[in-house]
Design a protein around this motif. Sequence first.
Motif, short mmCIF file in Angstrom:
data_model
loop_
_atom_site.label_atom_id
_atom_site.label_comp_id
_atom_site.label_asym_id
_atom_site.label_seq_id
_atom_site.Cartn_x
_atom_site.Cartn_y
_atom_site.Cartn_z
N VAL B 65 0.85 -1.19 0.00
CA VAL B 65 0.00 0.00 0.00
C VAL B 65 0.88 1.24 0.00
O VAL B 65 1.79 1.38 0.82
N LEU B 66 0.62 2.14 -0.95
CA LEU B 66 1.46 3.33 -1.10
C LEU B 66 0.74 4.61 -0.70
O LEU B 66 1.35 5.57 -0.27
N GLU B 67 -0.59 4.61 -0.85
CA GLU B 67 -1.34 5.83 -0.56
C GLU B 67 -2.73 5.47 -0.07
O GLU B 67 -3.40 4.62 -0.66
N VAL B 68 -3.15 6.09 1.02
CA VAL B 68 -4.50 5.86 1.56
C VAL B 68 -5.11 7.19 1.94
O VAL B 68 -4.56 7.92 2.76
N ASP B 69 -6.25 7.52 1.33
CA ASP B 69 -6.96 8.74 1.68
C ASP B 69 -8.46 8.43 1.61
O ASP B 69 -9.11 8.70 0.60
N PRO B 70 -9.00 7.83 2.69
CA PRO B 70 -10.39 7.39 2.65
C PRO B 70 -11.36 8.55 2.61
O PRO B 70 -11.13 9.52 3.31
N PRO B 71 -12.45 8.45 1.87
CA PRO B 71 -12.77 7.40 0.90
C PRO B 71 -12.50 7.88 -0.53
O PRO B 71 -13.35 7.75 -1.40
N LYS B 72 -11.32 8.47 -0.73
CA LYS B 72 -11.06 9.12 -2.02
C LYS B 72 -10.00 8.45 -2.86
O LYS B 72 -10.12 8.40 -4.09
N ARG B 73 -8.96 7.98 -2.22
CA ARG B 73 -7.83 7.52 -3.04
C ARG B 73 -7.06 6.40 -2.35
O ARG B 73 -6.77 6.45 -1.16
N LEU B 74 -6.75 5.38 -3.15
CA LEU B 74 -6.00 4.23 -2.65
C LEU B 74 -5.04 3.80 -3.75
O LEU B 74 -5.44 3.65 -4.90
N SER B 75 -3.79 3.61 -3.39
CA SER B 75 -2.89 3.08 -4.43
C SER B 75 -1.95 2.04 -3.83
O SER B 75 -1.58 2.11 -2.66
N TYR B 76 -1.62 1.05 -4.64
CA TYR B 76 -0.67 0.03 -4.22
C TYR B 76 0.14 -0.48 -5.41
O TYR B 76 -0.30 -0.41 -6.55
N SER B 77 1.32 -0.98 -5.08
CA SER B 77 2.15 -1.59 -6.13
C SER B 77 1.54 -2.94 -6.47
O SER B 77 0.83 -3.54 -5.66
N TRP B 78 1.81 -3.41 -7.65
CA TRP B 78 1.21 -4.65 -8.18
C TRP B 78 2.32 -5.38 -8.94
O TRP B 78 2.69 -4.99 -10.04
N LYS B 79 2.87 -6.40 -8.28
CA LYS B 79 4.01 -7.10 -8.88
C LYS B 79 3.74 -8.59 -8.99
O LYS B 79 3.09 -9.16 -8.12
N GLY B 80 4.27 -9.18 -10.04
CA GLY B 80 4.08 -10.61 -10.21
C GLY B 80 5.22 -11.21 -11.00
O GLY B 80 5.99 -10.49 -11.65
N GLY B 81 5.31 -12.52 -10.94
CA GLY B 81 6.37 -13.18 -11.69
C GLY B 81 6.17 -14.68 -11.70
O GLY B 81 5.16 -15.19 -11.23
N PRO B 82 7.16 -15.39 -12.23
CA PRO B 82 7.04 -16.85 -12.38
C PRO B 82 7.32 -17.63 -11.09
O PRO B 82 7.28 -18.85 -11.09
N GLY B 83 7.60 -16.95 -10.00
CA GLY B 83 7.91 -17.63 -8.74
C GLY B 83 9.36 -17.44 -8.33
O GLY B 83 10.10 -16.71 -9.00
N ASN B 84 9.77 -18.05 -7.23
CA ASN B 84 11.14 -17.93 -6.71
C ASN B 84 11.57 -16.48 -6.50
O ASN B 84 12.75 -16.16 -6.64
N GLY B 85 10.60 -15.63 -6.19
CA GLY B 85 10.93 -14.23 -5.92
C GLY B 85 11.28 -13.42 -7.16
O GLY B 85 11.62 -12.26 -7.05
N LYS B 86 11.22 -14.05 -8.34
CA LYS B 86 11.51 -13.29 -9.57
C LYS B 86 10.32 -12.42 -9.92
O LYS B 86 9.18 -12.88 -9.93
N ILE B 87 10.58 -11.16 -10.21
CA ILE B 87 9.50 -10.25 -10.58
C ILE B 87 9.59 -9.91 -12.06
O ILE B 87 10.58 -9.38 -12.53
N ALA B 88 8.53 -10.27 -12.78
CA ALA B 88 8.51 -10.00 -14.22
C ALA B 88 7.63 -8.80 -14.53
O ALA B 88 7.83 -8.10 -15.50
#
Lengths: 102, 146
Positions: B65-88
Motif C-alpha cells: 500500500v502506497l497511498e490511503v486517503d479514505p474514501p477518495k484515493r488508494l494506491s498500491y504496487s502490483w508485482k508478479g512473476g514466475p515464482g522464486n521471488g523473480k519479478i517479471a
Amino acid sequence: MDAFQAIADPSRREILRLLSRDTMTINALADNFDMSRPAVSKHIKALDSAGLISIQNIGKERYCILNQEGFDELQEWIDYFDTFWKSKLKKLEMLLNEKAGK
Amino acid sequence: MNRDIVHRWQFRQSPEIVWEHLTKPELLSQWLMANDIKPEVGHKFRFTTNPLLKFGFDGIVYCEVLEVDPPKRLSYSWKGGPGNGKIALDSLVTWTLTLKDGGTELLLEHTGFSGMKNYFGYLMMKNGWGSKIRKRLGALLAGPGK
C-alpha cells in the motif's frame, strides 16, 4: 520455454544480438561460436520455441529472423489486465446492486 | 502502444460503500481475488489466483500500500512473476473515488508497466545492442511519455 528463460542464457543473448543486426543463416550463426553446430542448433531451437526468432527456409539455406512478436509479451499482459479489470468492475457493480436490492 | 490501463465506472452507491469494497479483504475478495489487504501505508499484502503460465505468472500478486486517503484515493504496487521471488511485472494500481450524481465515480488506473522493459533495457546496456533493434523494440522499450 518462455521469453525470460530463453534470454537468461548468454549464448542465446549473443544469437539475438547477432540477429538484431541482420538475418543470418544457421551456418553463419554457428561460425560465431566455439561450441559445436548441434549445440548452436539447440539454442536456436530454444529461441524459436520461445517465439523470439523464426526460421525460414530460403533456397537450400535456413535463415534465422528476429521475431518482434516474441517481444510483445508485455503488451499481451497489458491487454490481459485491461479485460481483467473490466470484468472485475462489472462484478463489483453486480455485487453492490445485489446488496442494495436486499 | 498504450501502456496504461484506465477504467471509469459509475456506481449508485456512496464512496464510503465502494471504499469498503476496495479495502476490506472479505468484501474485496468477493469481486476481485483472495487477499489480505489493510488500508495502511506500507502494508504488504497478496492477491492469490490461478497461475497464468503463458505469461510466466505464478498466481500471486505482491502488493504494497502506497497511498490511503479514505474514501477518495488508494494506491498500491502490483508485482508478479514466475515464482522464486523473480519479478517479471512491476506496476501500480490507483483507485480514485469521486462523489457524482449521488453515487460514486470510480477511476482505476493500472500503470507503470515494466519488467520486460527493464529486462531488455538491462540487456541493451550490457551488450550494447545496435540501433536496429532499438528501433524495432522502440515502442516496447519507451516508457509512457518518455
